[in-house]
Design an enzyme around this catalytic site. Structure first.
Site, short mmCIF file in Angstrom:
data_model
loop_
_atom_site.label_atom_id
_atom_site.label_comp_id
_atom_site.label_asym_id
_atom_site.label_seq_id
_atom_site.Cartn_x
_atom_site.Cartn_y
_atom_site.Cartn_z
N ASP A 71 13.34 6.00 33.12
CA ASP A 71 12.72 4.92 32.33
C ASP A 71 12.93 3.59 33.05
O ASP A 71 14.02 3.02 33.01
CB ASP A 71 13.35 4.91 30.93
N LYS A 107 15.95 -10.18 26.36
CA LYS A 107 16.72 -8.95 26.16
C LYS A 107 17.77 -8.75 27.26
O LYS A 107 18.80 -8.13 27.06
CB LYS A 107 15.74 -7.77 26.15
N GLU A 117 16.16 4.60 24.28
CA GLU A 117 14.76 4.68 24.75
C GLU A 117 14.42 6.04 25.39
O GLU A 117 13.39 6.63 25.05
CB GLU A 117 14.48 3.51 25.71
N ASP A 165 9.60 -0.28 19.82
CA ASP A 165 10.12 -0.34 21.18
C ASP A 165 10.24 -1.83 21.51
O ASP A 165 9.25 -2.49 21.82
CB ASP A 165 9.13 0.37 22.12
#
Ligand code: AMP
Length: 655
Positions: A205, A82, A183, A20
Site C-alpha cells: 500500500d 496526516k 488500511e 479512508d
C-alpha cells in the site's frame, strides 16, 4: 468480540460508512443491499482532497474548495497533515517537514505539533476532524440520510498515539468511530470478501504519505494478519518532492534565481510536479510549464522543462527500493517465502507508477493482482467492516485478526526498552507485571511506556507516563502493585493497576510530554485546556494516548467474552521492584506534575550496577472446551486465544 459487536449495533439510527482518511485524498464507501460502493460527490468525484484552509475572508474551506485556492494562499492551506499526526515537534521528521511545508507548524504544550492558520492554532485532530466532517456532510447529501458512525482506516504502521488521534478526530466530527482499521486489512477485505478464498496475500500500500506492507491469510470470512510493517514517512508526496527539488535546481541553474524561499512559487511547482508525475504513469515524457513564476532582470520568468519517465525513475528509484526492502523484511518476519504468497495486491495511488509495478513484479516473481481498485479498495473494505459492525446479519459478518505493528515496552535502567508486547503480536493481548515499592512508605510509582522498534527508549515514541499514586504506607517491598497492560484489537493500549494485598484499584494518572496536557483520572479524560472541541486557539489537548478505566480489566475487554482470570496462572510470577519516586513522595504527596517530571522516572533497579532481567509473564492457554465455550472464563493468552478463535470459527462459524 461478540459482546462488543452486539453493543455497537444497538442504539444508533444513522448510517455507518467506511472512511479512508488519506494523506492526499479521502474516500468514503457504504454497503447497501449487501453490496459495497464508493460514495460519489457532486461532479462525480469519488475522493475528497484532504486539504483544509482559511481564506482571506476568514472562511474555512475543506476538500476541493481548499485545494483550488492553495496556490494563491499557500501559508493558510493545510495539506498532508496526516504526516504530522502523533509526532513530536522536535523530531527529525518534523524538522524536515518544516523545510518543505508551506504552512506554519508550532509547538504544543506537550511537544506535539500544532498548525497555525491565519493566527489560529489547530491540533491535528481538529484538522482531521474538519476533513471527516466534510466527508460526513457530503456522504449525507449523497445518501439523503444521516451518517453518524464510521470505520476509519489508518496506516498499519501507525502507533498507539496516532490511532488515538484518529479516534479523537472522529469524535470531534460527531462520528461514532466503530473501529480504527488498518488500511491493508481493509484492502484485503475488499479483495477477498464473498469469494470463499483460502489464500495468503501480500498487500503493498503506497499512498500519498505512507507505505504499508502486510501479509494476510484469508480463510472465507476470516482475515488474519500475519505480519505488518511499513514507513509512515514514505509516500507519493516524497515523489513529488523529488521532482520539485529537481525543478528548483534546474531553474536556479538556468536563471540564477532561487525560488525555494518563495512559498507561492514552491506550491505551484509542487502541484505541477505531482501532475507531471501522474502523467508519466501513462506517457514517456511530459512538459512542466509554469508561466510567470518570478520576475528577472529582463521581465517575467517561466518554467518550461521536459521531464521524461526515465528521469523521474532516476529521481525516485531509492524511494521504491526502500519499499521493496520493507517487503523483504516483513516476509521474513512472517516466516513466509515469496512462493507462499498467492496474490500481491497493490493499493494507494502511488502504486500506479510503472516503476513500482515493475519492481514489485521483479521482487515477488509474479505480477500484482488486478482484483482491487488502488484508490477505492481501502474505503470499500472500511465500509464492509462498518456494515459488519453496525448492521450486518450474522452471515455477513467478518472476523479480523490483527497484529501489533510495533513493540510496546517500558524503560530499563540502561535506557534500553524492556519489550512487553513484541512486533506482530496477535491482538488482543494482555500482560501483567508486579511492581513493588523500594522505600518505606513510598506513596507513588511511575512508569513510562514507549512504542517503537529501536532498542533504546529514547529513540522510540513515548506513549505516556503513568503515575500510580495513593499507595498505602508500608515498609518497602510490602506493597505490590499489579499492573495489567491490555492491547485491544485495534492496537490501543489500556492500563489498570491494583494493590495485590487489598485487591483495591490503584489510582493511575496519565501524563503526556513535558507538562502533561491531558490528565486521566478515574477513567475519563480531561483536557486541561478546557476549550470547546473545535475552538482553534491554544492551549490544546494532545491526543490521549492511553486509556485507563478504573473499573478494572473486565470492562475493557468485555467484548472478548468473560473477563480473564488474573489469579494465579495468568499473572507473572515476577516481581519488578521499582525505585522510589523521590524522598519527598512521603507524606504529603507532591503534586502530580512534580512527580511526573523527567528526572523522577522509575526504572528497574540495578543489581551490582546491572539492570535486572525481566522475564515474560507466564501465560496459560485458554481453558475452554468447544462445548462450553460461551460460559467459559477465557484467558486471552498471546496468540493462543486468537488461534482458538480462528479454530472455533473455522469449525462452527460465527463471530
Ligand atoms: P492515495 O493516498 O492513495 O490517494 O494516493 C495519492 C498519491 O498517489 C498521490 O501522491 C498521487 O500523486 C499519487 N498518484 C495518484 N495517481 C497516480 C498515478 N497515476 N501515478 C502515480 N502516482 C499517482
Amino acid at each position: 468480540m461478540l459482546a462488543r459487536h452486539a453493543a455497537e449495533k444497538k442504539g444508533s439510527m444513522g448510517k455507518a460508512i467506511g472512511i479512508d482518511l488519506g494523506t492526499t485524498n479521502s474516500c468514503a464507501a457504504i454497503v447497501e443491499n449487501g453490496k459495497p460502493r464508493v460514495i460519489t460527490y457532486k461532479g462525480g468525484a469519488s475522493t475528497i482532497p484532504s486539504v483544509f484552509a482559511i481564506n482571506e475572508k476568514g472562511e474555512r474551506l475543506v476538500g476541493q474548495d481548499a485545494k483550488r485556492q492553495a496556490q494563491l494562499n499557500p501559508t493558510n492551506t493545510v495539506a498532508a497533515a496526516k504526516r504530522l499526526i502523533g509526532r513530536n515537534f522536535h523530531s527529525k521528521t518534523i524538522e524536515k517537514i518544516r523545510q518543505v511545508f508551506t504552512y506554519e507548524l508550532v509547538e504544543g504544550e506537550s511537544s506535539e505539533v500544532l498548525i497555525k492558520v491565519r493566527d489560529q492554532v489547530f491540533t491535528l485532530e481538529q484538522i482531521s476532524a474538519a476533513i471527516l466532517r466534510k466527508i460526513k456532510e457530503v456522504a449525507e447529501e449523497a445518501l439523503g440520510c444521516e451518517v453518524d458512525q464510521a470505520v476509519i482506516t489508518v496506516p498499519a504502521y501507525f502507533n498507539d498515539r496516532q490511532r488515538q488521534a484518529v479516534r479523537t478526530a472522529g469524535k470531534l466530527a460527531s462520528l461514532k468511530v466503530l473501529r480504527v482499521l488498518n488500511e491493508p486489512t481493509a484492502a484485503a477485505l475488499a479483495y477477498g470478501l464473498g469469494r470463499n478464498l483460502n489464500q495468503r496475500i501480500a498487500v503493498y500500500d503506497l499512498g500519498g504519505g505512507t507505505f504499508d506492507i502486510s501479509i494476510i491469510d484469508i480463510k472465507g470470512r476470516i482475515f488474519e494478519v500475519v505480519a505488518t510493517g511499513g514507513d509512515t514517512f514514505l509516500g507519493g508526496v516524497d515523489f513529488d518532492d523529488r521532482v520539485m527539488q529537481w525543478v528548483l535546481e534546474t531553474f536556479l541553474k538556468n536563471t540564477g534565481v532561487d525560488l525555494s524561499f518563495d512559498r507561492v512559487a514552491v506550491q505551484r511547482i509542487r502541484d505541477a510536479a505531482e501532475a507531471a508525475k501522474i502523467e508519466l504513469s501513462g506517457a514517456m515524457r511530459t512538459r512542466i510549464h509554469i508561466p510567470y513564476i518570478a520576475t528577472g532582470d529582463s521581465g517575467p520568468l517561466e518554467i518550461d522543462i521536459e521531464l521524461t519517465r526515465e528521469r523521474l525513475e532516476d529521481l525516485t528509484m531509492d524511494l521504491v527500493d526502500r519499499t521493496i526492502a520493507n517487503v523483504d523484511r516483513i516476509l521474513k518476519e512472517a516466516g513466509s517465502a515469496k512462493a507462499q504468497i498467492d496474490e500481491v495486491l497493490l493499493v494507494g495511488g502511488q502504486s500506479r507508477m510503472p516503476l513500482v509495478q515493475r519492481k514489485v513484479t521483479d521482487f515477488m516473481g509474479r505480477p500484482p493482482s488486478k482484483g482491487v481498485h488502488p484508490d477505492e479498495a481501502v474505503g470499500i473494505g472500511a465500509s464492509i467492516m462498518a456494515h459488519s459492525l453496525a448492521g450486518a446479519s450474522a452471515a455477513e459478518e467478518v472476523t479480523l485478526l490483527d497484529v501489533l505493528p510495533m513493540p510496546i515496552g517500558i524503560n530499563k535502567v540502561d535506557g534500553s526498552m524492556h519489550v512487553l508486547f513484541p512486533k506482530n503480536q496477535p491482538l488482543p493481548d494482555y500482560k501483567t507485571r508486579t511492581l513493588t515499592t523500594s522505600k518505606d512508605n513510598q506513596r507513588s510509582i511511575m512508569l513510562r511506556i514507549y512504542q517503537g522498534e529501536a532498542q533504546l527508549c529514547a529513540d522510540n515514541e513515548l506513549l505516556g507516563t503513568f503515575v500510580f499514586s495513593g499507595i498505602r504506607p508500608a515498609p518497602k517491598g510490602k506493597v505490590q502493585i499489579e499492573v495489567t497492560f491490555h492491547i485491544d484489537s485495534e492496537g490501543i493500549l489500556n492500563l489498570t493497576a491494583r494493590d495485590k494485598g487489598t485487591g483495591q484499584t490503584v489510582e493511575s494518572t496519565l501524563k503526556l510530554g513535558k507538562s502533561g496536557g491531558v490528565e486521566v483520572v478515574g477513567g475519563s479524560s480531561v483536557p486541561t485546556g478546557g476549550k470547546k472541541e473545535d475552538e482553534p486557539t491554544p492551549p490544546v489537548a494532545p491526543p490521549l494516548a492511553l486509556t485507563m478505566p478504573t473499573t478494572g480489566l473486565a470492562s475493557q475487554i468485555s467484548g472478548m467474552g468473560e473477563p480473564p482470570s488474573l489469579e494465579p496462572a495468568s499473572v507473572t510470577p515476577l516481581d519488578v521492584g521499582l525505585e522510589e519516586i523521590k524522598p519527598e513522595s512521603l507524606e504529603p504527596e507532591p503534586p502530580l506534575e512534580k512527580v511526573a517530571s523527567e528526572q523522577n522516572v522509575i526504572q528497574f533497579p540495578a543489581k551490582d550496577g546491572k539492570p535486572v532481567e525481566v522475564k515474560p509473564a507466564e501465560v496459560k492457554p485458554p481453558e475452554v472446551k468447544p462445548a462450553d465455550a460461551k460460559q467459559a472464563v477465557v484467558v486471552p493468552a498471546p496468540g493462543l486465544w486468537r488461534r482458538f478463535v480462528t479454530w472455533w470459527k473455522g469449525l462452527f462459524g460465527g463471530k
